[in-house]
Design a protein around this motif. Structure first.
Motif, PDB file in Angstrom:
ATOM      1  N   THR A  18      -8.984  -3.057   1.331  1.00 26.68           N
ATOM      2  CA  THR A  18      -8.249  -1.833   1.653  1.00 26.68           C
ATOM      3  C   THR A  18      -8.949  -0.648   1.010  1.00 26.68           C
ATOM      4  O   THR A  18      -9.172  -0.638  -0.202  1.00 26.68           O
ATOM      5  N   VAL A  19      -9.323   0.339   1.813  1.00 24.93           N
ATOM      6  CA  VAL A  19      -9.974   1.537   1.280  1.00 24.93           C
ATOM      7  C   VAL A  19      -8.896   2.510   0.811  1.00 24.93           C
ATOM      8  O   VAL A  19      -7.954   2.839   1.536  1.00 24.93           O
ATOM      9  N   LYS A  54     -10.427  -7.834  -6.775  1.00 23.21           N
ATOM     10  CA  LYS A  54     -11.748  -7.197  -6.882  1.00 23.21           C
ATOM     11  C   LYS A  54     -11.706  -5.759  -6.396  1.00 23.21           C
ATOM     12  O   LYS A  54     -11.054  -5.432  -5.409  1.00 23.21           O
ATOM     13  N   ILE A  55     -12.465  -4.928  -7.105  1.00 26.39           N
ATOM     14  CA  ILE A  55     -12.594  -3.507  -6.791  1.00 26.39           C
ATOM     15  C   ILE A  55     -14.055  -3.213  -6.514  1.00 26.39           C
ATOM     16  O   ILE A  55     -14.936  -3.613  -7.284  1.00 26.39           O
ATOM     17  N   ALA A  88      -2.259   4.233  -3.822  1.00 26.29           N
ATOM     18  CA  ALA A  88      -1.961   3.152  -4.761  1.00 26.29           C
ATOM     19  C   ALA A  88      -1.804   1.839  -4.017  1.00 26.29           C
ATOM     20  O   ALA A  88      -1.471   1.807  -2.824  1.00 26.29           O
ATOM     21  N   ILE A  89      -2.047   0.742  -4.741  1.00 26.95           N
ATOM     22  CA  ILE A  89      -1.851  -0.600  -4.207  1.00 26.95           C
ATOM     23  C   ILE A  89      -1.153  -1.438  -5.270  1.00 26.95           C
ATOM     24  O   ILE A  89      -1.509  -1.382  -6.454  1.00 26.95           O
ATOM     25  N   GLY A  90      -0.145  -2.176  -4.840  1.00 20.32           N
ATOM     26  CA  GLY A  90       0.537  -3.107  -5.731  1.00 20.32           C
ATOM     27  C   GLY A  90       0.156  -4.526  -5.347  1.00 20.32           C
ATOM     28  O   GLY A  90       0.298  -4.910  -4.184  1.00 20.32           O
ATOM     29  N   ILE A 141       0.854  -1.183   0.000  1.00 20.96           N
ATOM     30  CA  ILE A 141       0.000   0.000   0.000  1.00 20.96           C
ATOM     31  C   ILE A 141       0.893   1.237   0.000  1.00 20.96           C
ATOM     32  O   ILE A 141       1.785   1.367   0.838  1.00 20.96           O
ATOM     33  N   HIS A 142       0.674   2.125  -0.935  1.00 21.81           N
ATOM     34  CA  HIS A 142       1.372   3.407  -0.989  1.00 21.81           C
ATOM     35  C   HIS A 142       0.334   4.520  -0.858  1.00 21.81           C
ATOM     36  O   HIS A 142      -0.416   4.777  -1.798  1.00 21.81           O
TER      37      HIS A 142
END
Length: 240
Positions: free
Chosen positions: A206-207, A223-224, A213-215, A6-7
């Motif tokens: 993760t919200v 899933k989004i 950003a998420i890697g 998570i960034h």
């Protein structure tokens, strides 16, 4: 098992030169974080705001695939392959394979309006290639609740996308509020770095909000679920 990094937006590196306000997702120029060198073949993701009539003077690049996505304003580009300034506007995407070496300049083509853009550097799978340039327009309506592919490698048979020397996929989607979307990776050896351009969404519990950003790697899909209207940028790359 799925791996996640998570960034958060506020944790990005930054540089404010007056004429340039830049945010760096990965180590770049004077910003260095040993935990943020790259994400697989993705080496740079810069979020730049360039003042009117200002920009980057002529400078060299080699052996890097460089992708520029203007968000607002007008970019003017000139390189050692072209003598004339070329305009790149929002809706367009520009790619440049630096290969065995080239020189280029980038400036804000407006005297009154800021230029906002993303610049992405992806490490190539072939070095010392002949430099090349590409530019294409992508309609915003073509990413309305569906995936729009912008850039792929030469081995990918998508004929609408710009091509680079790496088995990567750069894509966008604009999702309405309370929408679900499943991103399917083309290869489980790849990872996907997903930037929230705008909006609020949940990805794998993760919200994430504007410019977070998420890697995700070691997964076949993820899933989004959006909480508001959300614009997303996906950069799928081989993981090393």
């Amino acid at each position: 098992m799925m791996k996640k990094i998570i960034h958060k937006s506020e944790e990005r590196g930054g540089a404010d030169h007056g004429w340039l306000n830049a945010k760096h997702s990965f180590s770049f120029a004077q910003y260095f974080d040993p935990n943020k060198i790259q994400f697989g073949a993705l080496r740079v993701l810069n979020d730049d705001i360039i003042a009117p009539s200002m920009g980057f003077g002529t400078h060299p690049h080699d052996n890097m695939e460089i992708i520029t996505i203007p968000l607002s304003g007008v970019l003017k580009h000139r390189d050692s392959m072209h003598n004339e300034w070329q305009e790149v506007k929002p809706g367009e995407v520009q790619i440049m394979s630096a290969g065995k070496g080239l020189q280029h300049s980038e400036i804000n083509g407006s005297a009154t309006e800021e230029l906002k853009l993303f610049q992405i550097w992806i490490m190539p799978n072939q070095k010392e290639v002949e430099p090349r340039y590409g530019q294409a327009h992508f309609k915003a309506e073509d990413r309305d609740n569906k995936l729009q592919t912008l850039v792929t490698g030469f081995s990918n048979n998508n004929s609408e996308s710009l091509k680079i020397h790496q088995d990567a996929i750069v894509s966008r989607i604009d999702l309405d509020e309370n929408k679900s979307f499943i991103y399917n990776l083309t290869d489980e050896r790849n990872g996907v770095y997903t930037l929230i351009i705008s909006g609020t969404t949940e990805i794998e519990d993760t919200v994430l909000e504007n410019r977070d950003a998420i890697g995700i790697s070691e997964a076949s899909s993820f899933k989004i679920n959006t909480k508001t209207k959300t614009e997303l940028l996906f950069i799928e790359v081989p993981m090393f």
